[in-house]
Every structure is written in structure tokens, then in C-alpha cells.
Scaffold this motif. Structure first.
Motif, short mmCIF file in Angstrom:
data_model
loop_
_atom_site.label_atom_id
_atom_site.label_comp_id
_atom_site.label_asym_id
_atom_site.label_seq_id
_atom_site.Cartn_x
_atom_site.Cartn_y
_atom_site.Cartn_z
N ASN A 271 0.85 -1.18 0.00
CA ASN A 271 0.00 0.00 0.00
C ASN A 271 0.89 1.24 0.00
O ASN A 271 1.68 1.44 0.93
CB ASN A 271 -0.89 -0.01 1.25
CG ASN A 271 -1.88 1.14 1.27
OD1 ASN A 271 -1.71 2.14 0.58
ND2 ASN A 271 -2.90 1.01 2.09
N GLU B 215 0.40 4.08 0.85
CA GLU B 215 0.21 4.91 2.04
C GLU B 215 1.05 4.41 3.22
O GLU B 215 1.13 5.08 4.25
CB GLU B 215 -1.27 4.97 2.40
CG GLU B 215 -2.10 5.70 1.36
CD GLU B 215 -3.56 5.86 1.74
OE1 GLU B 215 -3.95 5.37 2.83
OE2 GLU B 215 -4.31 6.46 0.97
N TYR C 20 -2.28 -10.76 1.84
CA TYR C 20 -2.19 -9.46 1.14
C TYR C 20 -2.54 -8.32 2.10
O TYR C 20 -3.18 -7.35 1.70
CB TYR C 20 -3.12 -9.43 -0.07
CG TYR C 20 -3.11 -10.66 -0.93
CD1 TYR C 20 -2.06 -10.95 -1.79
CD2 TYR C 20 -4.18 -11.56 -0.88
CE1 TYR C 20 -2.07 -12.09 -2.57
CE2 TYR C 20 -4.19 -12.71 -1.67
CZ TYR C 20 -3.13 -12.97 -2.50
OH TYR C 20 -3.14 -14.11 -3.28
N MET D 222 -3.09 -4.41 1.40
CA MET D 222 -3.33 -4.20 -0.01
C MET D 222 -4.83 -4.24 -0.29
O MET D 222 -5.63 -4.66 0.55
CB MET D 222 -2.61 -5.27 -0.84
CG MET D 222 -1.11 -5.30 -0.64
SD MET D 222 -0.31 -6.79 -1.29
CE MET D 222 -0.74 -6.68 -3.03
N LYS D 223 -5.23 -3.83 -1.50
CA LYS D 223 -6.65 -3.84 -1.83
C LYS D 223 -7.21 -5.26 -1.88
O LYS D 223 -8.41 -5.47 -1.72
CB LYS D 223 -6.90 -3.11 -3.15
CG LYS D 223 -6.33 -3.75 -4.39
CD LYS D 223 -6.65 -2.91 -5.62
CE LYS D 223 -6.26 -3.59 -6.93
NZ LYS D 223 -4.82 -3.89 -7.00
N GLU D 224 -6.34 -6.25 -2.09
CA GLU D 224 -6.76 -7.65 -2.14
C GLU D 224 -6.88 -8.30 -0.75
O GLU D 224 -7.16 -9.48 -0.63
CB GLU D 224 -5.76 -8.48 -2.96
CG GLU D 224 -5.65 -8.08 -4.42
CD GLU D 224 -4.63 -6.98 -4.65
OE1 GLU D 224 -4.38 -6.64 -5.83
OE2 GLU D 224 -4.09 -6.44 -3.67
N GLN D 225 -6.69 -7.52 0.29
CA GLN D 225 -6.60 -8.06 1.66
C GLN D 225 -7.75 -9.01 2.00
O GLN D 225 -8.91 -8.75 1.72
CB GLN D 225 -6.58 -6.91 2.66
CG GLN D 225 -6.61 -7.34 4.12
CD GLN D 225 -6.51 -6.19 5.08
OE1 GLN D 225 -5.43 -5.62 5.24
NE2 GLN D 225 -7.61 -5.80 5.71
N HIS E 255 -4.58 -14.99 -8.04
CA HIS E 255 -3.47 -14.04 -8.21
C HIS E 255 -2.18 -14.68 -8.69
O HIS E 255 -1.28 -13.97 -9.13
CB HIS E 255 -3.22 -13.31 -6.89
CG HIS E 255 -4.41 -12.56 -6.38
ND1 HIS E 255 -4.91 -11.43 -6.99
CD2 HIS E 255 -5.20 -12.78 -5.30
CE1 HIS E 255 -5.96 -10.99 -6.32
NE2 HIS E 255 -6.16 -11.79 -5.29
#
Length: 248
Positions: free
Chosen positions: A14, A16, A205, A208-211, A236
């Protein structure tokens, strides 16, 4: 050729997660090396590129990608396999840096933090001549996991152990602690221990957006975690997961 090598912790994927120190360090580099880890793992290089696209403002920082050597699994001794692999990676780093002469400041973007279950510092020690080395700390998957579950890493005043899936599977629950963090698990080492009274906080993940996160009594959620893990890997082509277990 002498150069300065900066190992920059970039968190768990991420952008951020990057600290201001990491962003400044990235923009101070002449060269940033990004590895390709083979078929099915292009997302990892892509994430590094995306992070660079988001935070690089320097016109003089070049991004160079290279193919990461594959570890020879035919060697029987695990430590020897790892040592040979690290030698091969160091040789590729050396060749890539030499091929881009003039780079006095070289950066590597390290998942999580360069100090926790990461071999970048050990590989850097193999470079000749030895560069000056700077380390920028980063958010680890352990931090991201506990944050995702809004839980704490240890009980009040109590120790915990960070170990690997291989050791948990071979040696069982580490002695002297009620809390264990497991990293680098090829899959399902938690099924090799007695699940009685064990609570698990699992994540893949993380950050991450896939968390994906799952938690509960180990006896009740072990199969759910394994199913989620298989589906995620199929979707993935790779998976990074970590989990915290506590005897209650």
C-alpha cells in the motif's frame, strides 16, 4: 566502483505505508532496482512500479528491472540452497549496477522492513566492493496484520515468538510463549499443532486492496483459511500471508 546502497522498507504493498523518510530516500537515488520474481509474480514488480509512479518526483532517478535468479530446490541442504541463491542474487545486482555506470546512489525497495525475515541485508553483504549501506525502516506484515484485525501483538508484559511455517511444522509450538506469529508459511502449518484453546488471526495481502482476513478459534476456522488461501493463490498466482496465534 563505490556506491551508496539504500534499502527502503515500503510496507506491504500500500503506497500509504511509505514514510516521509522512505519517499525522500527514493527521490534521492540515481538508480532504483526492481526484481522480476518469475511467472505468476509480475504483480509484485507492478506494485513496486506503481509505488514509484506515485511518489517519485525526481527527474534523475532511473528505474531498472532485472530477473531474480530462481532458487535451486535440487540441493538437499536447505541452508546451502539459500546461500547459493543469495550469491546468485548478489551477482545479478552487481552486474545490473555496473551496467548502469555512474549510479552513485542505488536503492532497493523491500517489502515490509529490511530487518524482519528478509535477506536483503545478507545479500548486500556479498557485494564487492562493499557499498556503504543505509536502511529505511518500513511497516511490516505483522504490523499490518494486527492493525487489520484491530488486535494487539502480545499480552501485557508477555513475550511472543516470530517464527516460520517450516519451523512450526517441524518443531511444533515454540516453548515458553503463548503467542506466536508465523511468517513464510508454504501453507497450513497451523494444522500440524493441537488446536485446543488456540485462537488465530490470519491475513493475506494485508494492507493491499486484495486483503483477506479471518479470525477465530483455530479448530473452527482452519478449513476456512485453507479454502480462502487456495482460492486467492489461484486468482493471483501468488500469495503472501501471515498469522498470529494465541493460546487462551
Amino acid at each position: 566502483m563505490s556506491f551508496h546502497l539504500t534499502l527502503i522498507g515500503i510496507g506491504t504493498g500500500n503506497p500509504e505505508h511509505l514514510t516521509l523518510q522512505a519517499i525522500r530516500a527514493m527521490n534521492a537515488q540515481d538508480l532504483i532496482l526492481i526484481p522480476h520474481k518469475g511467472a505468476g509474480k509480475d504483480d509484485l514488480a507492478g506494485l513496486r512500479r506503481a509505488i514509484c509512479d506515485e511518489v517519485l518526483t525526481s527527474d534523475t532517478t532511473r528505474i531498472v528491472e532485472f530477473d531474480l535468479p530462481v532458487r535451486n530446490e535440487a540441493t538437499l541442504d536447505y541452508r546451502q540452497r539459500v546461500d547459493d541463491w543469495h550469491d546468485a542474487i548478489a551477482a545479478v545486482w552487481q552486474a545490473t549496477i555496473l551496467a548502469h555506470g555512474g549510479a552513485r546512489r542505488v536503492g532497493l525497495l523491500v517489502w515490509g522492513d529490511p530487518s524482519l525475515y528478509d535477506s536483503t541485508l545478507r545479500i548486500a553483504a556479498r557485494l564487492e566492493p562493499q557499498p556503504s549501506i543505509e536502511v529505511i525502516p518500513g511497516v511490516t506484515s505483522v504490523h499490518a496484520l494486527t492493525a487489520a484485525h484491530a488486535t494487539v501483538l502480545n499480552e501485557i508484559g508477555a513475550p511472543f515468538t516470530v517464527t516460520t511455517g517450516r519451523r512450526l511444522r517441524d518443531e511444533g509450538w515454540p516453548p515458553g510463549v503463548d503467542t506466536v506469529v508465523v511468517m513464510l508459511d508454504a501453507g497450513g502449518a497451523f494444522r500440524e499443532i493441537d488446536a485446543t484453546g488456540v485462537h488465530i488471526w490470519w491475513g493475506a495481502y494485508v494492507g493491499m486492496k486484495e486483503q483477506i482476513i479471518i479470525e477465530g478459534p483455530l479448530a473452527e476456522v482452519a478449513d476456512e483459511i485453507m479454502d480462502a488461501r487456495l482460492r486467492a493463490r489461484a486468482a493471483h498466482g501468488w500469495i503472501m500471508d501471515v498469522y498470529l496465534m494465541r493460546r487462551t
